[in-house]
Design a protein around this motif. Structure first.
Motif, short mmCIF file in Angstrom:
data_model
loop_
_atom_site.label_atom_id
_atom_site.label_comp_id
_atom_site.label_asym_id
_atom_site.label_seq_id
_atom_site.Cartn_x
_atom_site.Cartn_y
_atom_site.Cartn_z
N ASP A 39 17.28 -5.85 50.52
CA ASP A 39 17.91 -6.90 49.64
C ASP A 39 18.88 -7.75 50.25
O ASP A 39 18.94 -9.12 49.84
N ARG A 42 17.11 -10.29 52.85
CA ARG A 42 16.67 -11.28 52.06
C ARG A 42 17.37 -12.24 51.75
O ARG A 42 17.18 -13.28 51.76
N ARG A 43 18.52 -11.90 51.26
CA ARG A 43 19.60 -12.78 50.67
C ARG A 43 19.93 -13.62 51.85
O ARG A 43 20.26 -14.75 51.61
N ASP A 44 20.35 -12.66 52.91
CA ASP A 44 20.66 -13.55 53.98
C ASP A 44 19.85 -14.83 54.71
O ASP A 44 20.19 -15.72 54.98
N GLU A 46 17.72 -16.22 52.61
CA GLU A 46 17.69 -17.33 51.30
C GLU A 46 19.00 -18.29 51.92
O GLU A 46 18.88 -19.41 51.65
N VAL A 47 20.05 -17.52 51.90
CA VAL A 47 21.43 -18.37 51.89
C VAL A 47 21.25 -19.18 53.68
O VAL A 47 21.45 -20.40 53.41
#
Length: 86
Positions: A39, A42-44, A46-47
């Motif tokens: 998670d 994945r967020r890294d 997207e950022v």
């Protein structure tokens, strides 16, 4: 008249924007760590994707600004040459 000529030759503060590239996301080589932190990773990503798009826009704006500045400086130089008779 001398004051006007001085103002034309005085350096103008640059208004260049600093475009900083985003840090590339880290992906662990250990598959268990990748699963455990999926998670966050994945967020890294997207950022990063959002930030790299902003970075590209910044570079394009800076390119356009620098191009315009170079055009203006060229015109200033032409006026300067006329003033000194070259």
């Amino acid at each position: 008249m001398q004051a006007a000529a001085f103002l034309m030759l005085a350096p103008v503060a640059s208004q260049a924007e600093s475009c900083l590239a985003p840090v590339r996301p880290f992906v662990p080589s250990d598959s268990q760590a990748a699963k455990d932190y999926a998670d966050i990773i994945r967020r890294d990503f997207e950022v990063y994707i959002t930030d790299i798009q902003d970075y590209f826009r910044c570079l394009e704006q800076e390119r356009a600004r620098a191009f315009e500045e170079a055009r203006e400086v060229s015109q200033d130089y032409g006026r300067f040459l006329e003033l000194v008779g070259d």
